[in-house]
Design an enzyme around this catalytic site. Sequence first.
Site, mmCIF file in Angstrom:
data_model
loop_
_atom_site.group_PDB
_atom_site.id
_atom_site.type_symbol
_atom_site.label_atom_id
_atom_site.label_comp_id
_atom_site.label_asym_id
_atom_site.label_seq_id
_atom_site.Cartn_x
_atom_site.Cartn_y
_atom_site.Cartn_z
ATOM 1 N N CYS A 85 5.596 10.229 -2.419
ATOM 2 C CA CYS A 85 6.082 9.378 -2.931
ATOM 3 C C CYS A 85 7.006 9.078 -1.845
ATOM 4 O O CYS A 85 6.571 8.512 -0.706
ATOM 5 C CB CYS A 85 6.248 8.802 -4.247
ATOM 6 S SG CYS A 85 6.862 7.500 -4.809
ATOM 7 N N HIS A 203 1.090 11.465 -7.172
ATOM 8 C CA HIS A 203 2.108 13.173 -7.254
ATOM 9 C C HIS A 203 1.427 14.060 -8.063
ATOM 10 O O HIS A 203 1.667 14.574 -8.842
ATOM 11 C CB HIS A 203 2.749 12.676 -8.348
ATOM 12 C CG HIS A 203 4.902 11.765 -7.959
ATOM 13 N ND1 HIS A 203 5.696 12.127 -7.769
ATOM 14 C CD2 HIS A 203 4.412 10.411 -8.150
ATOM 15 C CE1 HIS A 203 6.424 10.826 -7.328
ATOM 16 N NE2 HIS A 203 5.731 10.279 -6.999
ATOM 17 N N GLU A 205 2.704 17.010 -8.717
ATOM 18 C CA GLU A 205 3.246 17.953 -9.086
ATOM 19 C C GLU A 205 3.686 17.022 -10.440
ATOM 20 O O GLU A 205 3.683 18.126 -11.781
ATOM 21 C CB GLU A 205 5.003 17.620 -8.528
ATOM 22 C CG GLU A 205 5.599 16.270 -8.781
ATOM 23 C CD GLU A 205 5.427 14.986 -8.232
ATOM 24 O OE1 GLU A 205 6.511 14.443 -8.150
ATOM 25 O OE2 GLU A 205 4.963 15.299 -6.878
#
Length: 226
Positions: A85, A203, A205
């Site tokens: 990002c 994302h 994560e």
Amino acid sequence: MTVAVVRFGGSNCDRDTVRALDEVGVDADLVWHEDGLPADVDGVVLPGGFSYGDYLRAGAMAARAPIMSEVKAAAEAGTPVLGICNGAQIGSEATLAPGAFTTNESARFQCEHVHCRVENADTPWTAAYEEGEVVELPIAHAEGRFEIGDADLERLETEDRILLRYCDESGAVTAAANPNGSCHAVAGVTGALGDHVAVMMPHPERVSLADIDGVQGQGVLRAFAR
């Protein structure tokens, strides 16, 4: 392996990234950008957030921080580097990866889950998936629209450097499934130095903890464990 998660003023996904890496068995340390990279670093993550408040352009100021010279040198030496990002915006601004991430076609911040199709499963970041597999990942950005010149896009296609494309649940790449208007629905690419360098807007994560939102993103982060 020890991974440095580089923290800039305005980073806000740094702790999430450390926790997600720990979940897949990778040691990670937060590194304040002014302190430089540790000498023994085995990998680098440029995490999401709003470095320097996204002034000028998202990622533009962080890309010119002194630590980025060290990140580029590490990448040139073969160290895995992942920009997520805002980290993708920083990576592109720092010329670690081609193209640019610009204002979403909607001209607004978008925070939602999207579907992405794995375009190349022969990279460290996608080896845990099958080519053509559809994964659901979250996005959270206002400047995520990937733009690139025709010649450079052709080079990415020819060299098989597109990691992910936005798609619908069935894997079809359509305008309706492209959340930000990215050129050719590109969601992530590898860098010119090799496939050990990658940037992506979704994302991974945020979908790496089973007790929160699933583990579809773990495969990306497992690149640091290989």
